[in-house]
Design a protein around this motif. Structure first.
Motif: not given
Length: 745
Positions: A95, A98-99, A101, A103, A250, A252
């Protein structure tokens, strides 16, 4: 025990309704259980991450790239169940934000047929369909709610019986008979035995319930329906073809891009070549055939076709796997069932009438074995002569010592190799419905193409063809090609993978108006150098060929004739209008320009540098003598060959003695065998002496001769090896083949 019946519902109506449920679907118990749809169906609450880019490879795999925004855990990836292993093995997520995410991923667990059957308590016969009886047997011991018309009965299933026997003990043949009776029994025929459930009710009663009176069965274990659904997915084709949904995990959210590999149909290529004139440019159209074999519509997908073959393999990953652990038991083996629960000591001991009693132990061991193999091969040049010298003719090749010319220089290409893969990108994004195919153009450029007539040899059949040069900047994949000329079909051909700058000579039809025949031809070989290395004598010679050809063009149009010559790149040719070279066949080509309606004769001269090899064991005095007398060879080499011929003659004379000795040994052995048979027939194998038995004397004399011959043979064989070493040492005075090439004038 009592047999339960329902006075409110007639048996015939209940039975017909039961048969409609049971035999109409084959797995009717699932609908009777009231279970939810199987877990493989994609949850409707998930939003699909859109497919943006697709790269299709020649090896039958595709790289699927999806991009979009994720929010929490409500975004999913649709996948056919059969593609799950590939996706888990190759999935990559990245991506720009950067914010954002992710997992992890979650997905319904994939199980094998064996695991699915085990979960549902079904037999481990993977290839057989699941029957109604097997479904009922899988519920043995379970708590059930049985609906009989408007009444319901709860209890635990003890057994499933048929005709007074446990249904689990019956054979499949009997089951098949029952199935036929349920489905197609004729009016008036005897009723077939039906299944009967034995239940222990909640009130403690034992009851027998015929399945013909049952309208529905519901297991009270809430997990059974899910386990049965898993088994059905595993044992039916639907399990492999159904769609699985991978849920992105995810917290965020945000924009992400991910990619994965999956099996795809091969993309294939077809070409159309439109030739405008006899010599010049032509228009090349390349079309790619692609297939969307998924259940998902492709919308605005950027498509790349990859020419190349990266390695890819299958790997079982999605289904849970269980290792096997060694079973270690206490030294004193203990039972999980009391000995006297349903037995007594006398019955356990037995009567022992006429029997012996003993005890033994059982050992269990396992061994893993691996297999391996070795292979070896040898290459022998054999006895190879040189044309024009009376020796045996063998295959020869371009000389590594005599440099005559380089006809392959005319075929050098200016193409640039840009790695092992080449990508074709469609200019526009494509839309393609699920389970649909499309033919898409990926090349539409001008190329260099010359209409020619080809001949493989003098006197052969002329063929219409093309000299095609890939003058584009793209590598052309292999595929069939249709050639059009003057608005008409000229013929069909095919090309192999063609890089920029490379050329191919194609044939697409017959040319009945052109012919080439040989009026006369003469070939002679002139040895120039002789080398010896690793027990191989190599002759390097010039092959001169003078030929006179008669050419004819009966057409009203000019022709360009390409004649394939039986010479390689290390050669010079005179007499042709120009030369070309076929890198595929590694042969030179003579080109002739023929005017319309022309007939002519053309003299040609060809000079080629060739070489042939002889193993030391196959050399002859005759060949060495011929080479020593060849004036085209340097004097020092001729002297060495003359000395080698003398030593070779001595070797051959000794070989003649050895052959004679071997023949005498075989003759003597046969004589001894014959005499022994005579002696055996006379009945005197051990008795009388030589004076009284002449046959025995002859045997002894023959054995003495045989011993002497065998000793002589040993001496001759030793002498043979020594004489061959002498020939080898003489030939080792010759130059080795590593010497620098000689440029011939």
């Amino acid at each position: 025990m009592r047999k339960l019946s329902n006075p409110l519902v007639k048996r015939s109506s209940a039975g017909s309704r039961s048969r409609a449920l049971l035999w109409g679907l084959g797995f009717s118990l699932v609908s009777g259980l009231g279970c939810t749809p199987t877990y493989t169906r994609a949850p409707t609450s998930l939003s699909i991450l859109p497919l943006r880019t697709l790269r299709l490879y020649e090896t039958g795999i595709g790289y699927f790239e999806r991009a979009g925004s994720v929010s929490g855990d409500d975004t999913g990836l649709p996948l056919p169940a059969g593609h799950l292993d590939d996706a888990l093995k190759t999935l990559v997520i990245y991506s720009q934000d950067k914010n954002a995410r992710v997992y992890g991923l979650s997905f319904p667990t994939s199980v094998s047929k064996g695991m699915g059957r085990a979960l549902a308590g079904l037999p481990q016969n993977d290839d057989d369909a699941v029957s109604y009886r097997e479904l009922l047997l899988s519920l043995k011991g379970s708590a059930l709610s049985v609906r009989i018309g408007e009444l319901s009965l709860s209890g635990r299933l003890i057994d499933v019986q048929r005709n007074g026997h446990s249904a689990s003990d019956t054979t499949k043949e009997k089951e098949g008979d029952e199935d036929k009776g349920e489905k197609g029994e004729k009016p008036g025929s005897a009723a077939k035995p039906e299944l009967v459930l034995m239940l222990l009710t909640d009130g403690g009663e034992l009851v027998r319930v015929p399945t013909s009176t049952i309208s529905a069965i519901r297991p009270l274990d809430p997990t059974y329906a899910g386990r049965l659904a898993t088994a059905l997915d595993a044992v039916t084709q639907r399990g492999a073809q159904s769609q699985r949904m991978l849920r992105l995990l995810s917290r965020d959210g945000g924009p992400i891009t991910l990619g994965y590999l999956a099996e795809t149909p091969l993309w294939r290529v077809t070409y159309r070549l439109v030739v405008g004139d006899q010599k010049g440019n032509a228009g090349l159209q390349g079309w790619a055939l692609i297939h969307n074999d998924t259940d998902e519509d492709w919308r605005a997908v950027k498509l790349h076709l990859i020419s190349g073959r990266p390695d890819s393999y299958l790997f079982p990953l999605a289904a849970p796997r269980y290792t096997r652990r060694q079973l270690v038991t206490p030294e004193n083996e203990l039972s999980t069932v009391p000995q006297l629960l349903s037995n007594n000591a006398d019955r356990m001991w037995g009567d022992h009438i006429g029997d012996s009693y003993g005890a033994g132990g059982l050992g269990l061991s396992g061994t893993g074995m691996g297999g391996g193999g070795t292979g070896e091969g040898t290459i022998g040049l054999g006895s190879i002569g040189t044309i024009g010298h009376g020796a045996g003719v063998g295959s020869d090749s371009n000389s590594s010592l005599l440099q005559v010319g380089n006809l392959a220089a005319v075929a050098q290409s200016s193409g640039i190799e840009s790695g092992s893969l080449f990508a074709y990108t469609m200019n526009d994004a494509i839309d393609l419905r699920a389970r649909s195919s499309a033919l898409l153009p990926f090349i539409n450029e001008g190329v260099e193409a010359e209409i020619i007539t080809t001949l493989s040899k003098p006197g052969g059949t002329a063929r219409a063809g093309l000299r095609l040069v890939n003058s584009t900047k793209q590598t052309l994949p292999a595929g069939p090609m249709t050639i059009y000329s003057d608005g008409l079909l000229a013929g069909e051909s095919a090309i192999e993978r063609l890089k920029p700058g490379e050329r191919r000579f194609l044939e697409y039809g017959s040319d009945l108006d052109v012919s080439l025949s040989s009026v006369k031809s003469q070939t002679r070989d002139e040895p120039q150098r002789v080398t010896f290395d690793r027990d191989t004598l190599e002759e390097h010679f010039l092959r001169r060929t003078d030929a006179l050809y008669r050419l004819e063009n009966r057409s009203g149009q000019a022709r360009t004739l390409y004649l394939s010559l039986d010479i390689g790149a290390n050669a010079r040719v005179q007499g042709a209008d120009r030369l070309d070279f076929n890198t595929e066949s590694n042969k030179a080509i003579a080109v002739f320009e023929l005017a319309a309606g022309s007939r002519l004769e053309r003299a040609m001269s060809m000079l080629a540098g060739r070489q042939s090899g002889h193993r030391l064991a196959s050399l002859t005095t005759t060949r060495l003598t011929e080479l020593s007398a060849t004036q085209s060879l340097p004097a020092p080499e001729r002297a060495i060959l003359g000395e080698a011929a003398l030593r070779q003659r001595e070797l051959e004379v000794a070989k003649g003695e050895l052959d004679k000795s071997e023949s005498e040994i075989k003759k003597t052995e046969k004589e001894i065998e014959r005499l022994r048979e005579h002696l055996k027939a006379m009945g005197h194998e051990t008795a009388a002496g030589a004076v009284q038995n002449p046959v025995l004397k002859r045997i002894l004399d023959a054995e003495d001769r045989l011993a002497a011959l065998q000793k002589k043979q040993e001496t001759l064989e030793s002498d043979q090896d020594k004489r061959r070493d002498v020939v080898r040492k003489v030939l080792e005075k010759l130059p080795k083949k590593q010497d620098k090439p000689l440029v011939m004038p």
